[in-house]
Design a protein around this motif. Structure first.
Motif, PDB file in Angstrom:
ATOM      1  N   ASN A  74       0.906  -1.180   0.012  1.00 49.80           N
ATOM      2  CA  ASN A  74       0.104  -0.017  -0.058  1.00 49.80           C
ATOM      3  C   ASN A  74       0.839   1.138  -0.182  1.00 49.80           C
ATOM      4  N   GLN A  75       0.144   2.522  -0.262  1.00 52.60           N
ATOM      5  CA  GLN A  75       1.066   3.554  -0.187  1.00 52.60           C
ATOM      6  C   GLN A  75       0.192   4.708   0.630  1.00 52.60           C
ATOM      7  N   THR A  76       0.208   4.295   2.044  1.00 51.27           N
ATOM      8  CA  THR A  76      -0.484   5.069   2.834  1.00 51.27           C
ATOM      9  C   THR A  76       0.331   6.340   3.220  1.00 51.27           C
ATOM     10  N   GLU A  77       1.549   6.260   3.456  1.00 57.91           N
ATOM     11  CA  GLU A  77       2.292   7.372   3.529  1.00 57.91           C
ATOM     12  C   GLU A  77       2.326   8.526   2.365  1.00 57.91           C
ATOM     13  N   TYR A  78       2.534   8.116   1.335  1.00 58.89           N
ATOM     14  CA  TYR A  78       2.503   8.728   0.118  1.00 58.89           C
ATOM     15  C   TYR A  78       1.181   9.379  -0.080  1.00 58.89           C
ATOM     16  N   CYS A  79      -0.113   8.714   0.305  1.00 54.18           N
ATOM     17  CA  CYS A  79      -1.203   9.379   0.326  1.00 54.18           C
ATOM     18  C   CYS A  79      -1.518  10.367   1.470  1.00 54.18           C
ATOM     19  N   LYS A  80      -0.879  10.294   2.364  1.00 55.35           N
ATOM     20  CA  LYS A  80      -0.833  11.250   3.260  1.00 55.35           C
ATOM     21  C   LYS A  80       0.066  12.631   2.950  1.00 55.35           C
ATOM     22  N   ASP A  81       1.222  12.272   2.339  1.00 53.89           N
ATOM     23  CA  ASP A  81       1.901  13.590   1.819  1.00 53.89           C
ATOM     24  C   ASP A  81       1.253  14.116   0.956  1.00 53.89           C
ATOM     25  N   LEU A  82       0.747  13.313  -0.139  1.00 52.97           N
ATOM     26  CA  LEU A  82      -0.029  14.216  -1.168  1.00 52.97           C
ATOM     27  C   LEU A  82      -1.173  14.987  -0.586  1.00 52.97           C
ATOM     28  N   LEU A  83      -1.967  14.475   0.269  1.00 51.35           N
ATOM     29  CA  LEU A  83      -3.202  15.359   0.768  1.00 51.35           C
ATOM     30  C   LEU A  83      -2.743  16.483   1.421  1.00 51.35           C
ATOM     31  N   ARG A  84      -1.321  16.227   2.020  1.00 54.67           N
ATOM     32  CA  ARG A  84      -0.910  17.449   2.922  1.00 54.67           C
ATOM     33  C   ARG A  84      -0.414  18.422   2.011  1.00 54.67           C
ATOM     34  N   LYS A  85       0.129  17.928   0.756  1.00 56.30           N
ATOM     35  CA  LYS A  85       0.854  18.879  -0.010  1.00 56.30           C
ATOM     36  C   LYS A  85      -0.073  19.950  -0.777  1.00 56.30           C
ATOM     37  N   PHE A  86      -1.248  19.335  -0.988  1.00 53.96           N
ATOM     38  CA  PHE A  86      -2.259  20.195  -1.605  1.00 53.96           C
ATOM     39  C   PHE A  86      -3.450  20.774  -0.629  1.00 53.96           C
ATOM     40  N   GLY A  87      -3.056  20.793   0.689  1.00 57.69           N
ATOM     41  CA  GLY A  87      -4.266  21.463   1.736  1.00 57.69           C
ATOM     42  C   GLY A  87      -5.354  20.562   1.761  1.00 57.69           C
ATOM     43  N   MET A  88      -5.467  19.281   1.498  1.00 58.80           N
ATOM     44  CA  MET A  88      -6.448  18.618   1.581  1.00 58.80           C
ATOM     45  C   MET A  88      -6.608  17.570   2.643  1.00 58.80           C
ATOM     46  N   ASP A  89      -5.520  17.475   3.790  1.00 55.23           N
ATOM     47  CA  ASP A  89      -5.385  16.728   4.730  1.00 55.23           C
ATOM     48  C   ASP A  89      -6.738  16.514   5.562  1.00 55.23           C
ATOM     49  N   LYS A  90      -7.179  17.584   5.767  1.00 52.58           N
ATOM     50  CA  LYS A  90      -8.507  17.902   6.548  1.00 52.58           C
ATOM     51  C   LYS A  90      -9.555  17.639   6.119  1.00 52.58           C
ATOM     52  N   LYS A 117      -0.352  23.853 -10.638  1.00 53.32           N
ATOM     53  CA  LYS A 117      -1.046  23.313  -9.641  1.00 53.32           C
ATOM     54  C   LYS A 117      -2.078  21.918 -10.109  1.00 53.32           C
ATOM     55  N   TYR A 118      -2.580  22.173 -11.114  1.00 55.42           N
ATOM     56  CA  TYR A 118      -3.205  21.003 -11.511  1.00 55.42           C
ATOM     57  C   TYR A 118      -2.622  19.962 -12.166  1.00 55.42           C
ATOM     58  N   ARG A 119      -1.365  20.285 -13.029  1.00 52.25           N
ATOM     59  CA  ARG A 119      -0.760  19.031 -13.383  1.00 52.25           C
ATOM     60  C   ARG A 119       0.203  18.424 -12.451  1.00 52.25           C
ATOM     61  N   GLY A 120       0.645  19.216 -11.185  1.00 55.64           N
ATOM     62  CA  GLY A 120       1.152  18.675 -10.054  1.00 55.64           C
ATOM     63  C   GLY A 120       0.255  17.500  -9.288  1.00 55.64           C
ATOM     64  N   LEU A 121      -0.936  17.893  -9.293  1.00 54.44           N
ATOM     65  CA  LEU A 121      -1.997  16.962  -8.622  1.00 54.44           C
ATOM     66  C   LEU A 121      -2.146  15.692  -9.469  1.00 54.44           C
ATOM     67  N   ILE A 122      -2.318  15.836 -10.820  1.00 53.34           N
ATOM     68  CA  ILE A 122      -2.724  14.792 -11.650  1.00 53.34           C
ATOM     69  C   ILE A 122      -1.392  14.051 -11.739  1.00 53.34           C
ATOM     70  N   GLY A 123      -0.277  14.608 -11.767  1.00 55.21           N
ATOM     71  CA  GLY A 123       1.093  13.925 -12.091  1.00 55.21           C
ATOM     72  C   GLY A 123       1.395  13.226 -10.699  1.00 55.21           C
ATOM     73  N   SER A 124       0.988  13.740  -9.503  1.00 55.23           N
ATOM     74  CA  SER A 124       1.432  12.973  -8.276  1.00 55.23           C
ATOM     75  C   SER A 124       0.276  11.847  -8.156  1.00 55.23           C
ATOM     76  N   SER A 125      -0.795  11.991  -8.589  1.00 56.48           N
ATOM     77  CA  SER A 125      -1.943  10.905  -8.496  1.00 56.48           C
ATOM     78  C   SER A 125      -1.505   9.651  -9.322  1.00 56.48           C
ATOM     79  N   GLY A 166     -10.075   8.711   2.434  1.00 59.79           N
ATOM     80  CA  GLY A 166     -11.062   7.577   3.006  1.00 59.79           C
ATOM     81  C   GLY A 166     -10.448   6.106   2.890  1.00 59.79           C
ATOM     82  N   THR A 167      -9.484   6.070   1.654  1.00 64.04           N
ATOM     83  CA  THR A 167      -9.083   4.729   1.421  1.00 64.04           C
ATOM     84  C   THR A 167      -7.610   4.868   1.331  1.00 64.04           C
ATOM     85  N   LYS A 168      -7.173   5.608   2.420  1.00 63.03           N
ATOM     86  CA  LYS A 168      -5.333   5.673   2.461  1.00 63.03           C
ATOM     87  C   LYS A 168      -4.996   4.217   2.834  1.00 63.03           C
TER      88      LYS A 168
END
Length: 243
Positions: A74-90, A117-125, A166-168
Motif C-alpha cells: 500500500n501507499q498510505t504514507e504517500y497518500c498522506k503526503d499528497l493530501l498534505r501537499k495540496f492542503g486537503m489533509d483535513k 497546480k493542476y498538473r502537479g496534482l494529476i502527476g502525483s496521482s 477514506g481509502t489511504k
C-alpha cells in the motif's frame, strides 16, 4: 563482472506531414560493453521504458508488509503526503472517486485554474495507480485536460483527493497457498467521451486471487459503420437522379 552502463536516447516522433507530435526518450544499455559468455545472455531487455523507471520510483516509496504467508502493498504514507501537499489533509472523505453523472469536456466557458497546480496534482496521482486501480480511470480522464484546465476539471481532481482520504490504507494483498489460475476481466464505457465520442476500455488480470495487471485506455480511432456508408451513398445517388 563489469557493470553495463546506460545512455539516454532522445528522438522526435513526426507525423506524415513532418510535424513533431511527440518527444520520446529511452534509457538503453550500451550493448558494445557486453562480453559474450559473461554478461551477454543475462541482459534480457536492452531498452528500459520510462514506465519501468517510474514503476521503480513508485515502489521505492511503497509500504510493504510481509506476513508469514501473505504480502500486503500500500501507499498510505504517500497518500498522506499528497493530501498534505495540496492542503486537503483535513477534507471529508467520499465513497467514490468519480461521479456517475459527470462528463468532462473542454469547458470553454469555465473559469481557468492554475495549470502548474493542476498538473502537479494529476502527476502525483499517477504514481498511486501503481497499486490503486480504483482511481486509474478518473486520473487518466483528468489527465486529458492538462493544457488548459478549468474549474470543473479541478473539482473532479479534488474529488480524487477526497476519495483517497477514506481509502489511504487500501492496497494490494497477495495471498499464499492459492491456486494459480489466470482470470481476466474487461469493460468499456460506450461512447463515453463527449468530445470525440470515443470509448474508454479497461482490463484487469488476476493470478489466483492476486491482482497482477490492469490498464485503462482510450479508443484510438472511430470507424464509420459500413451500413451508414451505404445509406449515405444511396442518398447521394438518389439526389443525382432527381436533381
Amino acid at each position: 563482472m563489469n557493470i553495463i552502463r546506460t545512455k539516454w536516447i532522445y528522438r522526435n516522433k513526426m507525423d506524415e506531414h513532418g510535424v513533431i507530435t511527440r518527444n520520446k526518450a529511452r534509457l538503453v544499455a550500451k550493448g558494445y560493453n557486453q562480453e559474450e559468455g559473461i554478461d551477454y545472455d543475462e541482459t534480457y531487455a536492452p531498452v528500459a521504458r520510462l514506465e519501468v523507471v517510474r514503476l521503480l520510483l513508485a515502489f521505492s516509496c511503497l509500504q510493504v508488509k510481509q506476513l508469514k504467508d501473505d504480502i500486503f502493498l500500500n501507499q498510505t504514507e504517500y497518500c498522506k503526503d499528497l493530501l498534505r501537499k495540496f492542503g486537503m489533509d483535513k477534507c471529508k472523505s467520499i465513497s467514490t472517486p468519480f461521479s456517475t453523472n459527470c462528463h468532462l469536456d473542454h469547458d470553454v466557458v469555465g473559469n481557468p485554474v492554475d495549470e502548474t497546480k493542476y498538473r502537479g496534482l494529476i502527476g502525483s496521482s499517477l504514481y498511486l495507480t501503481i497499486n490503486k486501480l480504483d482511481i486509474m480511470f478518473v486520473v487518466c480522464m483528468c489527465a486529458r485536460f492538462q493544457s488548459a484546465p478549468k474549474e470543473s476539471h479541478f473539482n473532479a481532481a479534488k474529488r480524487i483527493m477526497k476519495y483517497l482520504q477514506g481509502t489511504k490504507d487500501v492496497g494490494l494483498w497477495y495471498l499464499g497457498n492459492v491456486s494459480l489460475s489466470l482470470t481476466g476481466y474487461s469493460d468499456s464505457d460506450f461512447v463515453g467521451c463527449n468530445i470525440d465520442r470515443k470509448s474508454t476500455s479497461g482490463t484487469c488480470h488476476l493470478l489466483g486471487s492476486s491482482l497482477i495487471s490492469w490498464q485503462c485506455k482510450k479508443q484510438a480511432c472511430v470507424a464509420l459503420s459500413t451500413v451508414k456508408q451505404s445509406i449515405l451513398q444511396q442518398g447521394v445517388v438518389v439526389l443525382k437522379l432527381y436533381g
